[in-house]
Motif scaffolding. Structure first.
Motif, PDB file in Angstrom:
ATOM      1  N   THR A 159       2.658  -4.137  -9.958  1.00 32.21           N
ATOM      2  CA  THR A 159       2.609  -5.168  -8.929  1.00 32.21           C
ATOM      3  C   THR A 159       3.117  -4.645  -7.600  1.00 32.21           C
ATOM      4  O   THR A 159       2.598  -4.976  -6.539  1.00 32.21           O
ATOM      5  CB  THR A 159       3.445  -6.384  -9.368  1.00 32.21           C
ATOM      6  N   ASN A 160       4.165  -3.826  -7.653  1.00 37.82           N
ATOM      7  CA  ASN A 160       4.735  -3.226  -6.447  1.00 37.82           C
ATOM      8  C   ASN A 160       5.216  -1.826  -6.828  1.00 37.82           C
ATOM      9  O   ASN A 160       6.023  -1.686  -7.741  1.00 37.82           O
ATOM     10  CB  ASN A 160       5.882  -4.077  -5.906  1.00 37.82           C
ATOM     11  N   TYR A 161       4.734  -0.819  -6.150  1.00 36.32           N
ATOM     12  CA  TYR A 161       5.034   0.548  -6.574  1.00 36.32           C
ATOM     13  C   TYR A 161       6.471   0.969  -6.261  1.00 36.32           C
ATOM     14  O   TYR A 161       6.937   2.012  -6.730  1.00 36.32           O
ATOM     15  CB  TYR A 161       4.033   1.528  -5.947  1.00 36.32           C
ATOM     16  N   VAL A 162       7.198   0.160  -5.496  1.00 34.43           N
ATOM     17  CA  VAL A 162       8.560   0.515  -5.094  1.00 34.43           C
ATOM     18  C   VAL A 162       9.619  -0.282  -5.846  1.00 34.43           C
ATOM     19  O   VAL A 162      10.613   0.273  -6.323  1.00 34.43           O
ATOM     20  CB  VAL A 162       8.756   0.294  -3.579  1.00 34.43           C
ATOM     21  N   SER A 163       9.441  -1.610  -5.973  1.00 39.40           N
ATOM     22  CA  SER A 163      10.536  -2.521  -6.287  1.00 39.40           C
ATOM     23  C   SER A 163      11.275  -2.213  -7.585  1.00 39.40           C
ATOM     24  O   SER A 163      12.510  -2.261  -7.634  1.00 39.40           O
ATOM     25  CB  SER A 163      10.022  -3.965  -6.315  1.00 39.40           C
ATOM     26  N   ASP A 164      10.547  -1.920  -8.678  1.00 40.50           N
ATOM     27  CA  ASP A 164      11.242  -1.695  -9.946  1.00 40.50           C
ATOM     28  C   ASP A 164      12.088  -0.433  -9.903  1.00 40.50           C
ATOM     29  O   ASP A 164      13.232  -0.418 -10.376  1.00 40.50           O
ATOM     30  CB  ASP A 164      10.253  -1.660 -11.111  1.00 40.50           C
ATOM     31  N   PRO A 169       0.825  -1.217   0.000  1.00 42.19           N
ATOM     32  CA  PRO A 169       0.000   0.000   0.000  1.00 42.19           C
ATOM     33  C   PRO A 169       0.856   1.262   0.000  1.00 42.19           C
ATOM     34  O   PRO A 169       1.990   1.252   0.476  1.00 42.19           O
ATOM     35  CB  PRO A 169      -0.796  -0.130   1.300  1.00 42.19           C
ATOM     36  N   VAL A 170       0.315   2.332  -0.526  1.00 41.49           N
ATOM     37  CA  VAL A 170       0.986   3.636  -0.495  1.00 41.49           C
ATOM     38  C   VAL A 170       0.537   4.369   0.769  1.00 41.49           C
ATOM     39  O   VAL A 170      -0.653   4.658   0.927  1.00 41.49           O
ATOM     40  CB  VAL A 170       0.623   4.473  -1.733  1.00 41.49           C
ATOM     41  N   PRO A 171       1.452   4.660   1.695  1.00 44.22           N
ATOM     42  CA  PRO A 171       1.044   5.389   2.907  1.00 44.22           C
ATOM     43  C   PRO A 171       0.568   6.793   2.556  1.00 44.22           C
ATOM     44  O   PRO A 171       0.873   7.325   1.488  1.00 44.22           O
ATOM     45  CB  PRO A 171       2.335   5.433   3.742  1.00 44.22           C
ATOM     46  N   THR A 172      -0.158   7.399   3.458  1.00 47.80           N
ATOM     47  CA  THR A 172      -0.582   8.780   3.239  1.00 47.80           C
ATOM     48  C   THR A 172       0.607   9.719   3.449  1.00 47.80           C
ATOM     49  O   THR A 172       1.534   9.410   4.211  1.00 47.80           O
ATOM     50  CB  THR A 172      -1.707   9.174   4.208  1.00 47.80           C
ATOM     51  N   ILE A 173       0.579  10.830   2.744  1.00 46.00           N
ATOM     52  CA  ILE A 173       1.646  11.823   2.881  1.00 46.00           C
ATOM     53  C   ILE A 173       1.772  12.279   4.339  1.00 46.00           C
ATOM     54  O   ILE A 173       2.866  12.393   4.889  1.00 46.00           O
ATOM     55  CB  ILE A 173       1.360  13.035   1.974  1.00 46.00           C
ATOM     56  N   LYS A 174       0.623  12.536   4.971  1.00 42.96           N
ATOM     57  CA  LYS A 174       0.630  13.052   6.338  1.00 42.96           C
ATOM     58  C   LYS A 174       1.308  12.084   7.297  1.00 42.96           C
ATOM     59  O   LYS A 174       2.127  12.481   8.134  1.00 42.96           O
ATOM     60  CB  LYS A 174      -0.804  13.331   6.789  1.00 42.96           C
ATOM     61  N   ASP A 175       0.982  10.785   7.188  1.00 40.11           N
ATOM     62  CA  ASP A 175       1.574   9.795   8.091  1.00 40.11           C
ATOM     63  C   ASP A 175       3.080   9.683   7.868  1.00 40.11           C
ATOM     64  O   ASP A 175       3.853   9.602   8.832  1.00 40.11           O
ATOM     65  CB  ASP A 175       0.914   8.431   7.875  1.00 40.11           C
ATOM     66  N   ARG A 216      10.610  -6.034  -1.236  1.00 38.53           N
ATOM     67  CA  ARG A 216      12.034  -6.203  -0.955  1.00 38.53           C
ATOM     68  C   ARG A 216      12.346  -5.737   0.469  1.00 38.53           C
ATOM     69  O   ARG A 216      12.197  -6.491   1.410  1.00 38.53           O
ATOM     70  CB  ARG A 216      12.874  -5.463  -2.003  1.00 38.53           C
ATOM     71  N   THR A 217      12.735  -4.480   0.616  1.00 44.44           N
ATOM     72  CA  THR A 217      13.124  -4.018   1.952  1.00 44.44           C
ATOM     73  C   THR A 217      12.484  -2.675   2.274  1.00 44.44           C
ATOM     74  O   THR A 217      12.002  -1.968   1.400  1.00 44.44           O
ATOM     75  CB  THR A 217      14.661  -3.851   2.062  1.00 44.44           C
ATOM     76  N   HIS A 251       8.586   5.216   0.550  1.00 49.45           N
ATOM     77  CA  HIS A 251       7.565   6.164   0.103  1.00 49.45           C
ATOM     78  C   HIS A 251       8.214   7.484  -0.327  1.00 49.45           C
ATOM     79  O   HIS A 251       7.928   8.018  -1.418  1.00 49.45           O
ATOM     80  CB  HIS A 251       6.551   6.397   1.231  1.00 49.45           C
ATOM     81  N   LEU A 252       9.102   8.010   0.508  1.00 45.02           N
ATOM     82  CA  LEU A 252       9.790   9.254   0.165  1.00 45.02           C
ATOM     83  C   LEU A 252      10.651   9.084  -1.084  1.00 45.02           C
ATOM     84  O   LEU A 252      10.718   9.996  -1.928  1.00 45.02           O
ATOM     85  CB  LEU A 252      10.657   9.711   1.347  1.00 45.02           C
TER      86      LEU A 252
END
Length: 772
Positions: free
Chosen positions: A231-236, A177-183, A589-590, A643-644
């Motif tokens: 599939t994963n918003y970070v890994s690639d 999941p994509v966390p909220t900007i505020k969190d 991944r991590t 996320h950042l």
């Protein structure tokens, strides 16, 4: 280079008498068996696709559904509520002509049964995905378990009762999941509070608020859009921008290493150790190809982890590019590349379609060791190209390895299953200087001579002259737990299953018809490694057994000790990186656990400031709980840094600058830490064979003025540490920091051991371990 006589399948020459055709039966036989193996693999993959596709059901369940439907029809009951008749009406006209009325009914029932079966499978898979999306269990592992979690565990066990293949859970794992900007911004500010002065913290808060109210929401929309289809918003992006686009050396800076048993070397015969190690690795590859490995799970639970990283474990090489490298993966390879005294060999590991026995591989390795031929000009230091900057390596590759024999030779190395170095040195703990020997052992695995490893391969195995072994792994294709899983299997299979004869050779016989197939590559050199200060030490005063009796998480205990050690070593705190996995999610991944928290800093300051023991113990427990919560949040997709990072990538694609993101991502990680977990404890009998303990592995420092710390918790009574830094930094010293870690562990244990029993909390790890 040793000579190689490679068989050619056929040769022909045009003569005045016509075409002279010569066939080699041996070569054609090899081609035949290679083709048979290839088709067997294809059939196996097709079968596995079917089994994975219907999981958690089984292919045979289709027959059960068909029989049930036909049985109800036989009893003159229509379970389809008229759908079978509808299907019969829409059968092609040709079937109406060729089939009787009863035949049409049977065919329609089969079609309905199949559609019903597929619908049930989709429903089961959807239910499994919903169950795997529940992560509240992680926050209840050391406290009362809610009724919701109990029901969840029961349902998950029920749906996971059928034995899965390695990749059976892949499509059922939830997306990250994509966390909220505020969190994310709130957690970030909380993580840097102990590191900043009041004015600096106020400034950073203003930057964060400005980012949230303006650019942040715009970037977040793009990130959510990516999360919908990716599939994963970070890994690639993580793989490309953190690893493959790095233009500096991957040796030391990215690659990491794994060590042999600490106290035991199963054989002192180098060729025999190589024979068993290579065989064990190929047996593991066979299990991966056939998907016979059990899916990795969260220790002590039935919750599966993503297995995507296993796909590129073998037959994979990182090739250099001008702006970005590329990971190349081949479906299969029937040989390994071997380096010995400046020469490259191609070692075939299959003969007539069968995997060679350990003894046969030992025999061929021994022939390589005994070969007296010198390396060709430039061949000896060819591997240095993989150790240096990526752009010069790309340019050399383009200029000298784009065609001809050089290209074919390089292809042989890169297409190998993996790389093996037969080192002419002896390594290990034994000798007059055990501590120093371990440090030299670590440095050898991390970089060797800089030219006797192939750092681009997914992993390279090193076999030393005295039988000790180890590995060096490239980082972009997978993270350390994946290669650790491979290495645990290799060590256990080598020592406990394959074994050795009384004279320390591999078991089995040798087919004397075997020949060694050898290949060469050419030239160059590189440097870097002398600056790395490695220190490896086993901590034996206590282990996780005593820590758990104090009702403190072992990992939190160690991380807090590292903060105390760093404070004593450098006189302050620093941004700290602890690696956490996100493999609860598909292709995860991590994530980063920012271990230098407000609670941890408060404890360290209290202890060093002479506060009362009771106050220090209270702060330590708060720090431990806080660290565990940070770790759980990182594992469940609520981390900060990925996320950042992705927001920063989006900003670059949009061509906009964010002062906040630029500053955040430029902050140095002066303390980079990672735990190497033992995942297959069932392979090792530490109680009856306590000497068969792995040292784990380590990596180089991330910052030039920082430390890299890797640790492995072995059994109940030992923790092995790997500390690295750079000699060029006068403020760091790996041995000094190692001594501080040792003292910090002892001091915190002394503090907690003096706690009155009545003051200890009633809940925690002292309760019976929950098996989820």
């Amino acid at each position: 280079m040793a000579e190689a006589h490679q068989a050619v399948a056929f040769q022909f020459t045009i003569t005045p008498e016509g075409i002279d055709l010569q066939l080699s039966y041996q070569a054609l036989n090899q081609i035949y068996h290679s083709g048979v193996r290839s088709w067997k693999r294809r059939v196996s993959r097709m079968r596995n696709r079917v089994i994975k596709g219907v999981y958690p059901a089984s292919p045979s369940s289709w027959l059960f559904v068909v029989i049930a439907i036909l049985a109800t029809l036989y009893m003159r009951s229509d379970p389809s509520m008229g759908l079978i008749d509808k299907i019969q009406q829409h059968l092609p006209l040709s079937l109406h002509v060729s089939l009787s009325s009863q035949g049409q009914t049977m065919l329609s029932a089969l079609v309905f049964s199949t559609l019903l079966w597929l619908s049930l499978i989709l429903a089961l898979r959807f239910c499994l995905k919903l169950l795997l999306s529940y992560h509240q269990w992680m926050f209840e592992m050391h406290g009362p378990v809610s009724n919701t979690t109990k029901v969840w565990v029961t349902l998950l066990r029920l749906l996971s009762s059928r034995k899965p293949l390695l990749y059976s859970y892949q499509t059922s794992l939830p997306h990250l999941p994509v966390p909220t900007i505020k969190d994310t911004l709130s957690r970030y500010l909380q993580s840097v509070r102990p590191l900043l002065s009041d004015p600096a913290y106020k400034r950073m808060t203003e930057l964060a608020n400005g980012f949230e109210s303006n650019l942040g929401n715009r970037l977040q929309r793009y990130l959510k859009l990516k999360a919908l289809w990716a599939t994963n918003y970070v890994s690639d992006w993580w793989e490309e921008y953190i690893y493959l686009r790095s233009r500096g050396p991957i040796m030391v800076n990215s690659n990491y290493y794994g060590m042999d048993f600490l106290f035991v070397t199963p054989t002192s015969v180098q060729a025999a150790r190589a024979g068993n190690t290579i065989t064990a690795l190929l047996l593991y590859r066979r299990k991966v190809n056939r998907e016979e490995l059990k899916p990795s799970r969260v220790p002590g639970t039935v919750i599966p982890l993503c297995a995507a990283q296993y796909e590129r474990m073998f037959n994979t090489t990182r090739t250099p590019g001008l702006e970005t490298d590329v990971l190349q993966h081949w479906q299969d390879s029937e040989y390994v590349a071997v380096y010995h005294k400046g020469r490259f060999f191609r070692l075939w590991v299959y003969n007539a379609g069968r995997l060679l026995s350990p003894r046969e591989i030992e025999h061929q390795i021994q022939r390589i060791l005994d070969d007296p031929s010198p390396p060709l000009p430039g061949e000896e230091r060819l591997g240095a190209l993989t150790a240096g900057d990526r752009v010069p390596w790309h340019q050399m590759r383009k200029q000298y390895f784009s065609s001809g024999i050089n290209k074919r030779s390089l292809d042989i190395i890169e297409r190998a299953a993996f790389f093996v170095t037969l080192d002419d040195e002896e390594q290990g703990m034994k000798g007059d200087d055990p501590a120093g020997n371990l440090d030299r052992y670590a440095k050898s695995l991390l970089h060797g001579k800089c030219y006797d490893r192939w750092f681009d391969k997914s992993f390279s195995i090193v076999i030393y002259k005295n039988g000790k072994n180890g590995l060096n792994a490239e980082h972009s294709w997978a993270d350390a737990p994946t290669i650790a899983h491979l290495w645990e299997f290799t060590l256990a299979t080598d020592a406990f299953q394959l074994g050795y004869t009384d004279d320390e050779h591999c078991k089995g016989d040798v087919d004397r018809m075997l020949t060694i197939m050898i290949s060469l590559s050419c030239w160059f050199r590189c440097l870097l490694a002398d600056d790395v200060d490695c220190h490896v030490f086993p901590f034996r005063e206590f282990g996780k057994g005593r820590v758990k009796k104090l009702r403190v998480s072992p990992d939190a205990f160690i991380q807090i000790s590292l903060q105390l050690a760093y404070y004593r070593d450098r006189g302050g705190f620093c941004l700290t990186y602890e690696a956490s996995m996100t493999r609860l999610f598909r292709e995860g991944r991590t994530e980063t656990v920012r271990s230098c928290s407000n609670e941890t800093c408060a404890f360290v300051k209290a202890l060093e400031g002479g506060e009362s023991a009771e106050q220090c113990r209270r702060l330590l427990r708060l720090a431990s709980e806080g660290h565990q919560n940070l770790y759980r949040m990182a594992m469940t997709g609520a981390g900060i840094d990925r996320h950042l990072f992705c927001l920063y990538v989006v900003s670059k694609y949009l061509g906009v600058d964010s002062p906040f993101l630029k500053e955040v991502l430029s902050e140095p990680w002066r303390l980079s830490t990672s735990q190497t977990p033992i995942q297959q404890i069932e392979l090792f009998d530490i109680k009856n064979h306590p000497d068969y303990i792995s040292l784990g592995g380590g990596f180089g420092p991330v910052a030039d003025d920082g430390y890299g710390v890797s640790y492995i918790i072995v059994g109940e009574d030992m923790i092995n540490f790997h500390v690295s830094s750079k000699y060029s930094c006068k403020e760091t010293d790996s041995h000094r920091f190692g001594a501080e870690i040792h003292k910090a562990l002892q001091d915190i244990m002394a503090l907690m051991s003096a706690e009155p029993k009545s003051a200890a909390p009633s809940r925690g790890p002292s309760q019976p371990k929950k098996q989820l």
